[in-house]
Scaffold this active site. Structure first.
Site, PDB file in Angstrom:
ATOM      1  N   LYS A 194       0.858  -1.187   0.000  1.00 11.69           N
ATOM      2  CA  LYS A 194       0.000   0.000   0.000  1.00 11.69           C
ATOM      3  C   LYS A 194       0.891   1.233   0.000  1.00 11.69           C
ATOM      4  O   LYS A 194       1.527   1.566   0.984  1.00 11.69           O
ATOM      5  CB  LYS A 194      -0.919   0.050   1.221  1.00 11.69           C
ATOM      6  CG  LYS A 194      -2.032   1.085   0.989  1.00 11.69           C
ATOM      7  CD  LYS A 194      -2.550   1.751   2.218  1.00 11.69           C
ATOM      8  CE  LYS A 194      -1.748   2.866   2.784  1.00 11.69           C
ATOM      9  NZ  LYS A 194      -1.679   4.093   1.948  1.00 11.69           N
ATOM     10  N   SER A 248       5.478   7.398  10.000  1.00 10.64           N
ATOM     11  CA  SER A 248       5.633   8.155  11.242  1.00 10.64           C
ATOM     12  C   SER A 248       5.631   7.227  12.454  1.00 10.64           C
ATOM     13  O   SER A 248       5.060   6.124  12.421  1.00 10.64           O
ATOM     14  CB  SER A 248       4.483   9.153  11.370  1.00 10.64           C
ATOM     15  OG  SER A 248       3.262   8.443  11.448  1.00 10.64           O
ATOM     16  N   GLU A 270      10.006   1.182  10.321  1.00 10.13           N
ATOM     17  CA  GLU A 270      11.074   2.177  10.134  1.00 10.13           C
ATOM     18  C   GLU A 270      10.403   3.530  10.303  1.00 10.13           C
ATOM     19  O   GLU A 270       9.594   3.927   9.469  1.00 10.13           O
ATOM     20  CB  GLU A 270      11.674   2.065   8.727  1.00 10.13           C
ATOM     21  CG  GLU A 270      12.319   0.742   8.408  1.00 10.13           C
ATOM     22  CD  GLU A 270      13.607   0.516   9.164  1.00 10.13           C
ATOM     23  OE1 GLU A 270      14.192   1.491   9.667  1.00 10.13           O
ATOM     24  OE2 GLU A 270      14.022  -0.643   9.265  1.00 10.13           O
ATOM     25  N   CYS A 305      13.800  11.050   6.618  1.00 13.25           N
ATOM     26  CA  CYS A 305      13.754  10.599   8.015  1.00 13.25           C
ATOM     27  C   CYS A 305      15.090  10.811   8.708  1.00 13.25           C
ATOM     28  O   CYS A 305      15.147  11.056   9.906  1.00 13.25           O
ATOM     29  CB  CYS A 305      13.378   9.128   8.057  1.00 13.25           C
ATOM     30  SG  CYS A 305      14.425   8.117   6.999  1.00 13.25           S
ATOM     31  N   GLU A 404       9.824  15.932  14.975  1.00 13.42           N
ATOM     32  CA  GLU A 404      10.227  15.830  13.576  1.00 13.42           C
ATOM     33  C   GLU A 404       9.359  16.791  12.745  1.00 13.42           C
ATOM     34  O   GLU A 404       8.135  16.701  12.769  1.00 13.42           O
ATOM     35  CB  GLU A 404      10.008  14.395  13.097  1.00 13.42           C
ATOM     36  CG  GLU A 404      10.511  14.160  11.694  1.00 13.42           C
ATOM     37  CD  GLU A 404      10.262  12.724  11.237  1.00 13.42           C
ATOM     38  OE1 GLU A 404       9.172  12.193  11.467  1.00 13.42           O
ATOM     39  OE2 GLU A 404      11.187  12.146  10.645  1.00 13.42           O
TER      40      GLU A 404
END
Ligand code: NAD
Length: 504
Positions: A194, A248, A270, A305, A404
């Site tokens: 997906k 996230s 991750e 990231c 972040e």
């Protein structure tokens, strides 16, 4: 960039009006609409244009894709091929990505806004390289025989885990997909991918190329849609054996819950980062450190990231460092991503742009000093662009240092003490990457050891290779992408005991 590469990019960008997109799902080797016929609009952040309607898939579509993947796995049309046969198809898949590289790069740029020079030179190349590498690897890894007594033989073998669900984000759509589908497919699994609703187009095209390369129908399925509507049914599915997620930390935590709530499928995540970049006064090359600090946070519009978003500079060199850093900012002003000279493109969509601008406001409100940028700009009408932004005087407890941002915003902090900067660097929920710049080998090793991060860079920030693992400590996730270690995620270890009644 060579002259030939520039000419090729020029030719490509003139091609955008002729590109045609197909937003339908790819299930069991065929393009299909969502079962209920729903679609959502895929808009380009470059200029707001409608690229194509995309299938808005839901639980019924996930069921169909998982059923196709399960059937393909059970009849062993792929898992039953020899590693050398799978290798050949994977290498052909990589070749087809390269052969279609121009269209894939343009699609990636239009879909998520990154400069076409990087979509072509980084994303297409890395995705193809990753698929080729795992294809090449799979007939070179051996199983084990345990050192048991002579009366028995204990084989320790790896088997594909079965049906692998993959959910990826939008910042490197092809690369993030490749990091997961390549080891999963090479190991003999079937996959349901997906892609992000913000960047679904290249993943759909990859599925067509995989089929063309000889990966049988049903083995690699792509189901676009929104997270709660298509991602959750995949993570909750009782017939999915493993879910591999990049995104996230907020959603990653839900993925582990969904895995536990359903069939205890293996869950690998991750997740986010807030990577510290520590520059000591004895840094061996200040210009290189400045280039890396600025270039790495502004690369991919800061939507990486592992971007070094917290820059700790030793107080005695901070002014000199910032002067050099500010001199570089004009080179990173956003431009049309379809222009071959552009190095910073568009933010992925209006929602993410609003998030970045909100963080910039919070930096100002909490007392950080805005040294550069901070504003929305419009190099192309209708697009999503923000200036490269630098804040000085940031404290580690400010929102812009803790959270972040996922945009081109650099927070600069200063320090005077080694132990204190390591404590500050580690005082964050994330632990993805870190860097240390010093000519003192003891300090380099000592600080690298003490930093709680999956990767630590010493006197550089750019090194990257498919041969090394990628992933994080703490809330940056569970498991590692890339390298041979990635096979651990997509294989089960089986022990087979064989009794030996020796006649001798
Ligand atoms: P996100 O978590 O919002 O979405 C990621 C994917 O999860 C998308 O496909 C989305 O549709 C899906 N999703 C959302 N809600 C879901 C739900 N309830 N159930 C199942 N799936 C759901 O992240 P994003 O904004 O797409 O990507 C940015 C994040 O990805 C950043 O935090 C970044 O650090 C992280 N990231 C990490 C790595 C890494 O290797 N560690 C690499 C790239 C990006």
């Amino acid at each position: 960039m060579t002259t030939r590469e520039k000419e090729s990019l020029n030719a490509m960008t003139n091609d955008t009006p002729t590109l045609r997109f197909d937003g339908r799902a790819f299930v069991n080797g065929e393009r299909v609409a969502a079962r209920d016929g729903q679609t959502f609009d895929c808009l380009s952040p470059v200029d707001g244009r409608l690229l194509t309607p995309v299938a808005r898939c839901g639980a019924a579509d996930i069921d169909a894709a998982v059923a196709a993947a399960r059937a393909a796995f059970e009849d062993r049309r792929w898992a039953g091929k020899s590693p050398a046969q799978r290798k050949r198809a994977m290498i052909r898949f990589a070749e087809l990505i390269e052969a279609n590289g121009e269209a894939l790069a343009l699609t990636e740029t239009l879909d998520m806004g990154k400069p076409v020079r990087y979509a072509s030179g980084v994303d297409v190349r890395s995705a193809a390289n990753c698929i080729r590498w795992y294809g090449e690897a799979v007939d070179k890894v051996y199983d084990e025989i345990a050192p048991t007594p002579d009366t028995a033989l204990a084989l320790i073998t790896r088997e594909p885990v079965g049906v692998v669900g993959v959910i990826v984000p939008w910042n490197y759509p092809m690369i993030m997909a490749a990091w997961k589908i390549a080891p999963a497919l090479a190991a003999g699994n079937s996959v349901v991918l997906k892609p992000s609703e913000k960047s679904p187009l290249t993943a759909l095209r990859l599925a067509e190329l995989a089929l063309e390369a000889g990966i049988p129908p049903g083995v690699f399925n792509v189901v676009p849609g929104y997270g709660p509507e298509a991602g959750s049914p995949l993570a909750l599915h009782m017939d999915v054996d493993c879910i591999a997620f990049t995104g996230s930390t907020r959603v990653g935590k839900q993925i582990h819950v969904m895995a536990g709530q359903s069939n205890l499928k293996r869950a690998w995540t991750e997740l986010g980062g807030k990577s510290p970049n520590i520059v000591f006064a004895d840094c061996p090359d200040l210009d290189a450190a400045v280039e890396a600090a600025v270039g790495s946070i502004f690369f991919n519009q800061g939507e990486s990231c592992n971007a070094p978003s917290r820059l700790f500079v030793e107080a005695s060199i901070k002014d000199a460092f910032l002067e050099k850093a500010l001199a570089k900012v004009p080179a990173y002003q956003p431009g049309n991503p379809l222009d071959k000279d552009t190095v910073m493109g568009a933010i992925v969509d209006e929602t993410q742009l609003a998030t970045v601008l909100r963080y910039i406001e919070s930096g100002k409100n909490e007392g950080a000093k805005l040294l550069a940028g901070g504003e929305r700009v419009a190099p192309v009408a209708g697009g999503c662009y923000v200036q490269p932004t630098i804040f000085d005087g940031v404290r580690n407890d400010m929102t812009i240092a803790r959270e972040e941002i996922f945009g081109p915003v650099l927070s600069v902090l200063s320090f005077t003490d080694v132990a204190d900067v390591v404590r500050q660097a580690n005082a964050n929920v994330y632990g993805l990457q870190a860097a240390v710049w010093t000519r003192d080998i003891n300090k380099a090793h000592g600080v690298a050891r003490a930093l709680r991060a999956g990767t630590v860079h010493v006197n550089q920030y750019d090194e990257d290779d498919i041969t090394v693992p990628f992933g994080g400590f703490k809330q940056s996730g569970v498991g590692r992408d890339k390298s041979l270690h990635a096979f651990d995620k997509y294989t089960e270890i089986k022990t087979t005991w064989i009794r030996i009644d020796s006649p001798i």
